[in-house]
Design an enzyme around this catalytic site. Sequence first.
Site, PDB file in Angstrom:
ATOM      1  N   HIS A 306     -34.336  23.312  10.992  1.00  0.00           N
ATOM      2  CA  HIS A 306     -33.492  23.630   9.539  1.00  0.00           C
ATOM      3  C   HIS A 306     -33.103  25.339  10.163  1.00  0.00           C
ATOM      4  CE1 HIS A 306     -31.494  24.429   6.072  1.00  0.00           C
ATOM      5  NE2 HIS A 306     -31.776  23.109   6.444  1.00  0.00           N
ATOM      6  N   ASP A 363     -32.699  15.012   5.720  1.00  0.00           N
ATOM      7  CA  ASP A 363     -32.755  13.688   5.431  1.00  0.00           C
ATOM      8  C   ASP A 363     -33.430  13.056   6.512  1.00  0.00           C
ATOM      9  OD1 ASP A 363     -29.651  14.387   5.163  1.00  0.00           O
ATOM     10  OD2 ASP A 363     -29.233  15.789   6.744  1.00  0.00           O
TER      11      ASP A 363
HETATM   12  N1  CMC Z   1     -35.058  17.902  18.480  1.00  0.00           N
HETATM   13  C1  CMC Z   1     -35.538  17.773  19.596  1.00  0.00           C
HETATM   14  N2  CMC Z   1     -35.292  19.896  19.554  1.00  0.00           N
HETATM   15  C2  CMC Z   1     -35.082  20.448  18.200  1.00  0.00           C
HETATM   16  C3  CMC Z   1     -34.195  19.702  16.980  1.00  0.00           C
HETATM   17  C4  CMC Z   1     -35.163  18.161  16.855  1.00  0.00           C
HETATM   18  N3  CMC Z   1     -34.256  17.821  15.461  1.00  0.00           N
HETATM   19  N4  CMC Z   1     -33.948  20.754  16.384  1.00  0.00           N
HETATM   20  C5  CMC Z   1     -33.961  21.707  17.550  1.00  0.00           C
HETATM   21  N5  CMC Z   1     -33.925  21.756  18.644  1.00  0.00           N
HETATM   22  C6  CMC Z   1     -34.745  22.509  19.494  1.00  0.00           C
HETATM   23  C7  CMC Z   1     -33.563  22.958  19.942  1.00  0.00           C
HETATM   24  O1  CMC Z   1     -33.542  22.586  21.256  1.00  0.00           O
HETATM   25  C8  CMC Z   1     -34.034  24.691  20.331  1.00  0.00           C
HETATM   26  O2  CMC Z   1     -34.723  24.713  21.557  1.00  0.00           O
HETATM   27  P1  CMC Z   1     -34.732  25.417  22.711  1.00  0.00           P
HETATM   28  O3  CMC Z   1     -35.227  27.062  21.822  1.00  0.00           O
HETATM   29  O4  CMC Z   1     -36.223  25.252  23.964  1.00  0.00           O
HETATM   30  O5  CMC Z   1     -33.234  25.655  23.315  1.00  0.00           O
HETATM   31  C9  CMC Z   1     -34.705  25.054  19.676  1.00  0.00           C
HETATM   32  O6  CMC Z   1     -35.219  23.790  18.608  1.00  0.00           O
HETATM   33  C10 CMC Z   1     -33.878  25.562  18.267  1.00  0.00           C
HETATM   34  O7  CMC Z   1     -32.179  25.051  17.839  1.00  0.00           O
HETATM   35  P2  CMC Z   1     -31.233  25.658  17.498  1.00  0.00           P
HETATM   36  O8  CMC Z   1     -30.156  24.046  18.016  1.00  0.00           O
HETATM   37  O9  CMC Z   1     -31.089  26.774  18.002  1.00  0.00           O
HETATM   38  O10 CMC Z   1     -31.659  25.373  16.235  1.00  0.00           O
HETATM   39  P3  CMC Z   1     -30.783  26.175  14.995  1.00  0.00           P
HETATM   40  O11 CMC Z   1     -31.140  26.761  13.840  1.00  0.00           O
HETATM   41  O12 CMC Z   1     -29.163  26.509  15.188  1.00  0.00           O
HETATM   42  O13 CMC Z   1     -30.157  23.916  14.476  1.00  0.00           O
HETATM   43  C11 CMC Z   1     -30.586  22.446  13.260  1.00  0.00           C
HETATM   44  C12 CMC Z   1     -30.356  24.095  13.387  1.00  0.00           C
HETATM   45  C13 CMC Z   1     -30.530  21.490  11.854  1.00  0.00           C
HETATM   46  C14 CMC Z   1     -28.725  22.130  14.048  1.00  0.00           C
HETATM   47  C15 CMC Z   1     -31.165  21.629  14.092  1.00  0.00           C
HETATM   48  O14 CMC Z   1     -32.973  21.605  14.297  1.00  0.00           O
HETATM   49  C16 CMC Z   1     -30.971  20.090  14.264  1.00  0.00           C
HETATM   50  O15 CMC Z   1     -30.374  19.724  15.139  1.00  0.00           O
HETATM   51  N6  CMC Z   1     -31.486  19.030  13.461  1.00  0.00           N
HETATM   52  C17 CMC Z   1     -30.988  17.497  13.761  1.00  0.00           C
HETATM   53  C18 CMC Z   1     -30.014  17.703  13.276  1.00  0.00           C
HETATM   54  C19 CMC Z   1     -30.328  17.530  11.742  1.00  0.00           C
HETATM   55  O16 CMC Z   1     -31.706  16.585  11.218  1.00  0.00           O
HETATM   56  N7  CMC Z   1     -29.335  18.428  10.848  1.00  0.00           N
HETATM   57  C20 CMC Z   1     -29.882  17.849   9.208  1.00  0.00           C
HETATM   58  C21 CMC Z   1     -30.121  19.395   8.656  1.00  0.00           C
HETATM   59  S1  CMC Z   1     -31.014  19.429   7.352  1.00  0.00           S
HETATM   60  C22 CMC Z   1     -29.498  19.069   6.087  1.00  0.00           C
HETATM   61  C23 CMC Z   1     -28.077  19.440   6.606  1.00  0.00           C
HETATM   62  O17 CMC Z   1     -28.052  20.901   6.768  1.00  0.00           O
HETATM   63  O18 CMC Z   1     -26.721  19.022   6.057  1.00  0.00           O
END
Ligand code: CMC
Length: 427
Positions: A306, A363
């Site tokens: 998140h 989720d």
């Molecule tokens: N699985 C594997 N790796 C992950 C995941 C995951 N679910 N989420 C983040 N990472 C890694 C990502 O690859 C990155 O690694 P590195 O630093 O080595 O490049 C690091 O963690 C930071 O990720 P980010 O994408 O820069 O983080 P963010 O804060 O921009 O993204 C997020 C947040 C929710 C989009 C992301 O964690 C994600 O894609 N999660 C899976 C989708 C998900 O469950 N979304 C629902 C969010 S909660 C409800 C809502 O908001 O609607």
Amino acid sequence: MAEKAELRIGGDVIELDVIVGTEGERAINIEELRSKTGLITLDPSYANTGSCESSITFIDGEKGILRYRGYDIAELAEKCTFLETAYLLIEGKLPTREELDKFRESIRYHTMVHEDFRLFYRAMPKDAHPMAACSAACASLATFYPDSLDPRDPREVEVGVHRLIAKLPTIASYAYKHAIGQPFMYPDNRLSYVGNFLHMMFATPCEPYEVDPVVERALDLLFILHADHEQNCSTSTVRIVGSSHVNLFASISAGINALWGPRHGGANQGVIEMLQAIAEEGITAKDFVDRAKSRNDTSRLVGFGHRVYKNFDPRAKIIKKACFDVLARLGVNSKLLEIAVELEELALKDDYFVERKLYPNVDFYSGVIYNAIGTPESMFTAMFAIGRLPGWIAQWAEMHDHQHKIGRPRQVYQGANERSVQTIDER
Ligand code: CMC
């Protein structure tokens, strides 16, 4: 003395105000930065940018705190219904019994949609995603209700708000009925808000349908947990679209589209698809976790991570417990729940997830509940939208009260410098 920040640019130093929120958050106010220095800030995904001051929802991502209007989410989930929570978000206070009755009555009054809406769905393919149908139908409400479009007229806004809250479940359930070729069910206003939605989703004109109170309460709880989450992608969309002074229906329609994305609300559908793929393809949970970590694979562990929560998502804790309760009370044995628990256990012990502070989000378990109560995957995100609607509305209204300029970020241009156009024969 108010705190100031100093910014040194070349030989110049300018002072900027530091704004302190009621929970101690500190922000450097840069509203006058460009007029004073000619500079702008650059923060492409807004991870360091506050877009507004708000009194609706407070999140402390490090401590795992979520409060609506000062009330802790766990307490609201225990003591309130979704409509009480919606009232709280929109009106800023918990309703008295009388206020709640009046609100509920008004919502009930507006549950039906115009009969011509049937034709609207007929124009869509059977496999149209409900989020596309919901967003299009929501925008089209503006064509049916020209008397509730002016965002600066409080009476028009109130009617528009009640219409939207009342009609979104009808609109969403019709998208589902259209997909499966069943007759649309008219709302039954004797039922609760959630009971009525379940009735429109699962009843047919041929058989009696009883709303299961366990399912009704579980869905009401999920709606409460989804009701607001401050300046996330869809909410920021609703605010910025609304700042153009377009009507509420169009602003919310834009928010529905933003929520649809797999990194946002679409993740609840993604979780169940991931769990099903693991179950059907015989992949082990460990293999899947390894895949999610691999740089050579684009899969993520859906339902994990998140932008704000870096400790745990308080909604996920409540939903996990509700998930076990609901499945036990319905007598459902879920292979998907077993896989989810295994994935969670593995990920929480894995250095990759620990170092990046990736925890189960809202989720991760909600899809398992939706699945257990018989909801098709494609409807999961539409149900998230119904839950999130009061938050979008409250944020839209707050934006109108406080922000008087259209939302309009700047950019740092990195393209070609001025050049002359060659005619087609010269190129
Ligand atoms: N699985 C594997 N790796 C992950 C995941 C995951 N679910 N989420 C983040 N990472 C890694 C990502 O690859 C990155 O690694 P590195 O630093 O080595 O490049 C690091 O963690 C930071 O990720 P980010 O994408 O820069 O983080 P963010 O804060 O921009 O993204 C997020 C947040 C929710 C989009 C992301 O964690 C994600 O894609 N999660 C899976 C989708 C998900 O469950 N979304 C629902 C969010 S909660 C409800 C809502 O908001 O609607």
